[in-house]
Design an enzyme around this catalytic site. Structure first.
Site: not given
Ligand code: BES
Ligand code: ZN
Ligand code: ZN
Length: 488
Positions: A265, A339
């Protein structure tokens, strides 16, 4: 802060007396207290507006009025926020005790005695909560006693429930707000273990990476392999005293820090990714309350706790891993890690707990913030009844929910070329939150009642609420789920 609920006729004294003012009306006062006209003059009672005065009256030396706005529009969140405004003002003034005077008229407008008791006490306990942090000069709140003067046994019941709800939510907030180095997967697991000591009806099991490998949780472990902190799988169970009316399982994303992995990130705001365990924290918060609630369900909490960081063993974009249900996934973006971890937790949850209804809570996508902002949680319910119950529970608790779509076109977009699935869909499809839900749907058994809740927008940074405010955690999910279970 200790709660005392007394009949309105016994209102005697408090260091700070709080009076609620409905728009266009002078607030009612306890016997023996008359408000000088100069104090009430021009005070319109607008929602959350305040005015205070000091009096010569020994019993009521300090009075604070809080506006409730238009009585016809008064709702739970309005009352919660008004109570929080008062408590925060009291805290700022270093007051040691606060008494709220709740007239029958206010209680009626606010939805009856029980609801009013609950909302005021919930707002007060949420508002009184301070996250201490790690500071040389951090002080506990000055307020030792909260007195609520109202009429009726239902009010007292409500007030006690409000305290319980708020304490659970505050527990969740403390877990969230802890820094990443102080809330590692093992720390979250230790907190879960501690919860089991609060009630004989709650049990906690912790599985380490070796156990998870034996379960075949290759997707969860593909996330944690880039961290020197071992992942933990937390499994909490609540058993009711009587025969259970059903089994409900809550899965939480517990990324104690999400740096993104090799798909790292950008630096700005990366520190906020300590909040990526908020779904897991919400599930733990639910178990904080369960021991005191006497609900007729068997409830499970399954939290995958891990870091998503980088070391020499970290998953590389393009790597393929296989989950507990045998599905292979090409990991095209290591930052879509939630996920992957949830996929194995969902498989585990269905296999081991056989739920009637399954939920997962996760700070899954930045996209949900674009769509719904910080006020609404995005939900993906598998049927309309579940949708309606969550929306109603959201309205009651102020943790609002909004349904988002999930169609075959989204599911198809997650199919892979070199593996069964890939963990991201094409950017051109948009609907990033739906893509996340679509990926998860491959790990849900046929016919399983299920709802995925994307709390990335609502878990922190929801700046405007009086009882939380600012950039810190909101505890979202805990009160919502308690309410859902009570309505079920
Ligand atoms: N934890 C993040 C989601 C997130 C982002 C929550 C910002 C709150 C604020 C999640 O793991 C993530 O990085 N998701 C990616 C998915 C993308 C790579 C498909 C995202 O939302 O950008
Ligand atoms: Zn991520
Ligand atoms: Zn994440």
């Amino acid at each position: 802060m200790k709660l005392l609920v007394q009949d309105i006729s016994r209102a005697k004294k408090a260091p700070l007396l709080v009076l609620f003012a409905l728009e266009g009306k002078t607030p009612e006062t306890p016997e023996g207290l008359e408000l000088p006209a100069s104090f009430t003059k021009g005070f319109e009672g607008k929602a959350r507006a305040t005015r205070e005065t000091f009096t010569e009256n020994k019993a009521w030396p300090h009075v604070l009025m809080v506006g409730l706005g238009d009585g016809d529009k008064l709702d739970s969140e309005g009352l919660r926020r008004a109570a929080a405004v008062a408590i925060r003002a009291a805290k700022a003034k270093q007051v040691t005790g606060v008494g709220f005077y709740v007239s029958p008229c206010v209680a009626e407008l606010a939805g009856g005695e029980e609801a009013t008791g609950r909302d005021i006490s919930e707002g007060a306990y949420l508002g009184a909560h301070v996250f201490a942090g790690i500071k040389k000069d951090s002080k506990p709140s000055s307020i030792k006693q909260l007195i609520l003067w109202a009429s009726g046994a239902a009010f007292k019941r409500g007030a006690q429930k409000g305290e319980l709800m708020a304490n659970a939510c505050n527990f969740t907030r403390d877990l969230q707000d802890a820094s990443g180095n102080n809330m590692r997967p093992r720390d979250l697991a230790a907190q879960a273990k501690k919860l089991a000591t609060r009630s004989p009806q709650v049990r906690c099991r912790i599985f380490d990476e070796k156990a998870m490998a034996a379960f075949g949780m290759g997707l969860l472990l593909s996330v944690s392999q880039g961290s020197d902190e071992g992942a933990k799988l937390i499994h909490l169970t609540y058993k009711p005293k009587k025969k259970a009316k059903g089994i409900i399982t809550f899965v939480g994303k517990g990324l104690t820090f999400d740096a993104g992995g090799i798909s790292i990130k950008p630096s700005p705001k990366m520190e906020e990714m300590r909040y990526d365990m908020s779904g897991g924290a919400a599930v733990l918060g639910l178990f904080h309350a369960l021991g005191d609630l006497d609900l007729p369900y068997e409830v499970h909490g399954v939290v995958g706790a891990s870091e998503n960081t980088i070391n020499g063993k970290a998953t590389k974009p393009g790597d393929i891993h296989v989950g507990m249900n045998g599905t292979s996934v090409e990991i095209q973006n290591t930052d879509a890690e939630g996920r992957l971890l949830l996929a194995d937790c969902l498989t585990y949850a269905q296999k081991k707990t056989k739920p009637d209804t399954l939920f997962d809570l996760a700070t899954l996508t930045g996209a949900v913030i674009v769509g719904l902002g910080h006020e609404l949680t995005g939900i993906f319910p598998s049927n309309d009844d579940l949708r309606d119950k969550l929306i109603e529970s959201g309205e009651r608790t102020g943790e609002y929910c909004w349904p988002l779509p999930l169609m075959d076109v989204h599911k198809d977009a997650m199919k892979g070329q070199v593996a069964d699935l890939k963990n991201i869909g094409p950017g051109s499809l948009g609907a990033g939150s739906t893509q996340g839900a679509a990926f998860l749907s491959y790990f849900i058994d046929e016919g399983q009642e299920w709802c995925h809740l994307d709390i990335a927008g609502t878990a922190w940074n929801a700046g405007s609420r009086d009882w939380s405010g600012g950039s810190l955690g909101t505890g979202v999910g805990t009160r919502l789920l308690i309410e859902y279970l009570e309505r079920r």
